[in-house]
Write a protein that holds these residues in place. Structure first.
Motif, mmCIF file in Angstrom:
data_model
loop_
_atom_site.group_PDB
_atom_site.id
_atom_site.type_symbol
_atom_site.label_atom_id
_atom_site.label_comp_id
_atom_site.label_asym_id
_atom_site.label_seq_id
_atom_site.Cartn_x
_atom_site.Cartn_y
_atom_site.Cartn_z
ATOM 1 N N ASP A 142 85.664 -7.127 75.559
ATOM 2 C CA ASP A 142 85.197 -7.155 74.165
ATOM 3 C C ASP A 142 86.325 -6.824 73.198
ATOM 4 O O ASP A 142 86.459 -7.456 72.147
ATOM 5 C CB ASP A 142 84.035 -6.176 73.970
ATOM 6 C CG ASP A 142 82.777 -6.607 74.707
ATOM 7 O OD1 ASP A 142 82.692 -7.795 75.107
ATOM 8 O OD2 ASP A 142 81.886 -5.749 74.900
ATOM 9 N N ARG A 143 87.163 -5.835 73.567
ATOM 10 C CA ARG A 143 88.282 -5.451 72.702
ATOM 11 C C ARG A 143 89.266 -6.619 72.524
ATOM 12 O O ARG A 143 89.708 -6.910 71.415
ATOM 13 C CB ARG A 143 88.999 -4.233 73.302
ATOM 14 C CG ARG A 143 89.999 -3.628 72.331
ATOM 15 C CD ARG A 143 90.707 -2.431 72.910
ATOM 16 N NE ARG A 143 91.805 -2.904 73.750
ATOM 17 C CZ ARG A 143 92.078 -2.453 74.947
ATOM 18 N NH1 ARG A 143 91.361 -1.522 75.514
ATOM 19 N NH2 ARG A 143 93.112 -2.923 75.625
ATOM 20 N N PHE A 144 89.578 -7.311 73.615
ATOM 21 C CA PHE A 144 90.530 -8.419 73.524
ATOM 22 C C PHE A 144 89.932 -9.626 72.806
ATOM 23 O O PHE A 144 90.633 -10.327 72.081
ATOM 24 C CB PHE A 144 91.063 -8.800 74.911
ATOM 25 C CG PHE A 144 92.169 -7.904 75.384
ATOM 26 C CD1 PHE A 144 93.466 -8.081 74.914
ATOM 27 C CD2 PHE A 144 91.931 -6.871 76.272
ATOM 28 C CE1 PHE A 144 94.493 -7.255 75.329
ATOM 29 C CE2 PHE A 144 92.950 -6.036 76.690
ATOM 30 C CZ PHE A 144 94.241 -6.220 76.218
ATOM 31 N N VAL A 145 88.638 -9.881 72.976
ATOM 32 C CA VAL A 145 87.988 -10.986 72.265
ATOM 33 C C VAL A 145 88.020 -10.705 70.762
ATOM 34 O O VAL A 145 88.273 -11.607 69.959
ATOM 35 C CB VAL A 145 86.544 -11.198 72.784
ATOM 36 C CG1 VAL A 145 85.747 -12.083 71.843
ATOM 37 C CG2 VAL A 145 86.580 -11.819 74.172
ATOM 38 N N LYS A 146 87.799 -9.434 70.383
ATOM 39 C CA LYS A 146 87.881 -9.055 68.962
ATOM 40 C C LYS A 146 89.290 -9.300 68.423
ATOM 41 O O LYS A 146 89.469 -9.749 67.299
ATOM 42 C CB LYS A 146 87.522 -7.579 68.783
ATOM 43 C CG LYS A 146 86.174 -7.354 68.184
ATOM 44 C CD LYS A 146 85.956 -5.884 67.912
ATOM 45 C CE LYS A 146 84.465 -5.640 68.003
ATOM 46 N NZ LYS A 146 84.113 -4.279 68.281
ATOM 47 N N GLU A 147 90.287 -8.979 69.251
ATOM 48 C CA GLU A 147 91.673 -9.175 68.834
ATOM 49 C C GLU A 147 91.978 -10.668 68.642
ATOM 50 O O GLU A 147 92.679 -11.046 67.704
ATOM 51 C CB GLU A 147 92.637 -8.559 69.843
ATOM 52 C CG GLU A 147 94.068 -8.525 69.341
ATOM 53 C CD GLU A 147 95.016 -7.771 70.256
ATOM 54 O OE1 GLU A 147 96.232 -7.992 70.116
ATOM 55 O OE2 GLU A 147 94.556 -6.972 71.096
ATOM 56 N N VAL A 148 91.427 -11.524 69.512
ATOM 57 C CA VAL A 148 91.587 -12.975 69.357
ATOM 58 C C VAL A 148 90.993 -13.402 68.017
ATOM 59 O O VAL A 148 91.605 -14.164 67.263
ATOM 60 C CB VAL A 148 90.913 -13.754 70.514
ATOM 61 C CG1 VAL A 148 90.776 -15.223 70.175
ATOM 62 C CG2 VAL A 148 91.708 -13.590 71.792
ATOM 63 N N ASP A 149 89.792 -12.911 67.710
ATOM 64 C CA ASP A 149 89.147 -13.242 66.440
ATOM 65 C C ASP A 149 90.007 -12.808 65.256
ATOM 66 O O ASP A 149 90.157 -13.543 64.282
ATOM 67 C CB ASP A 149 87.758 -12.595 66.348
ATOM 68 C CG ASP A 149 86.754 -13.256 67.271
ATOM 69 O OD1 ASP A 149 86.949 -14.442 67.639
ATOM 70 O OD2 ASP A 149 85.757 -12.584 67.634
ATOM 71 N N THR A 150 90.587 -11.618 65.349
ATOM 72 C CA THR A 150 91.435 -11.097 64.276
ATOM 73 C C THR A 150 92.673 -11.973 64.072
ATOM 74 O O THR A 150 93.015 -12.327 62.942
ATOM 75 C CB THR A 150 91.867 -9.647 64.595
ATOM 76 O OG1 THR A 150 90.704 -8.866 64.820
ATOM 77 C CG2 THR A 150 92.669 -9.049 63.459
ATOM 78 N N VAL A 151 93.333 -12.325 65.175
ATOM 79 C CA VAL A 151 94.547 -13.153 65.097
ATOM 80 C C VAL A 151 94.223 -14.533 64.519
ATOM 81 O O VAL A 151 94.914 -15.031 63.624
ATOM 82 C CB VAL A 151 95.205 -13.284 66.500
ATOM 83 C CG1 VAL A 151 96.284 -14.346 66.500
ATOM 84 C CG2 VAL A 151 95.765 -11.950 66.943
ATOM 85 N N ALA A 152 93.141 -15.150 65.013
ATOM 86 C CA ALA A 152 92.762 -16.484 64.543
ATOM 87 C C ALA A 152 92.359 -16.451 63.067
ATOM 88 O O ALA A 152 92.737 -17.335 62.292
ATOM 89 C CB ALA A 152 91.631 -17.043 65.388
ATOM 90 N N LYS A 153 91.622 -15.429 62.670
ATOM 91 C CA LYS A 153 91.175 -15.323 61.271
ATOM 92 C C LYS A 153 92.373 -15.153 60.342
ATOM 93 O O LYS A 153 92.435 -15.772 59.278
ATOM 94 C CB LYS A 153 90.210 -14.152 61.125
ATOM 95 C CG LYS A 153 89.529 -14.051 59.771
ATOM 96 C CD LYS A 153 88.454 -12.993 59.837
ATOM 97 C CE LYS A 153 87.721 -12.673 58.590
ATOM 98 N NZ LYS A 153 87.859 -13.426 57.423
ATOM 99 N N ALA A 154 93.341 -14.339 60.755
ATOM 100 C CA ALA A 154 94.544 -14.123 59.937
ATOM 101 C C ALA A 154 95.309 -15.433 59.761
ATOM 102 O O ALA A 154 95.777 -15.755 58.660
ATOM 103 C CB ALA A 154 95.437 -13.058 60.569
#
Length: 185
Positions: free
Chosen positions: A165-177
């Motif tokens: 879950d932590r890494f999926v959130k990080e993917v979302d953060t990177v993609a959104k940025a």
């Protein structure tokens, strides 16, 4: 044993994030970035060499990259490599200096690139979930071999899920940025 599985999963998930960041850094936004030409290889004395090994690559301003070959005879091969690459920008040569001017992106192209970013993000999430699946399978194998108890298995499954879950959130953060960077004028 369980810690090894968790550490391995964390390492592999981290590599998925790094690969996503690397792929997204090569996407052309409206601004110039030297990472745009990092992957370009130039023929140099019979072998393909990275562009930054045969020339200095720098930013002239926010919209142009300046490439200065270390040797004068490398101007033509560099120019040819840039034209053959997938960056979609025509180089401008003035003597021994090659310029890449970034054209402003159209709204349609920005939306297309944003879709590509979300697609790459989904691929990274899939890679992370595959790592999770592998880790959970290793844990199940340990349970079958009676090397761990069912309580330890349940606890390890929960920990693997938290890491995922932590890494999926990080993917979302990177993609959104990256999407925000693309959509900014």
């Amino acid at each position: 044993m369980l810690n090894d599985i968790k550490n391995d999963a964390q390492t592999r998930m981290g590599k998925s994030i790094d690969a996503l960041k690397h792929d997204l850094s090569r996407l052309r936004t409206g601004r110039a970035s030297t990472t745009l030409v990092d992957h370009i290889k130039v023929p140099y004395y019979g072998s393909d060499t990275a562009l930054n090994q045969v020339a200095s690559v720098s930013l002239a301003d926010g919209r142009s990259i300046v490439i200065t070959p270390f040797e004068k005879n490398m101007v033509a091969p560099i120019e040819k490599a840039l034209l053959a690459s997938d960056i979609g920008i025509t180089p401008t040569t003035a003597g021994t200096v090659i310029r890449l001017n970034m054209p402003p992106l159209t709204e349609e192209r920005r939306r297309e690139l944003a879709k590509h970013v979300s697609h790459e993000g989904e691929n990274a999430k899939i890679a992370i979930r595959n790592v999770r699946r592998d880790a959970l399978q290793h844990i199940k194998d340990l349970l079958k071999e009676k090397q761990i108890t069912e309580d330890e298995e349940r606890k390890a499954d929960e920990e693997i899920q938290k890491i995922t879950d932590r890494f999926v959130k990080e993917v979302d953060t990177v993609a959104k940025a990256k999407e925000e960077e693309l959509m900014a004028m």
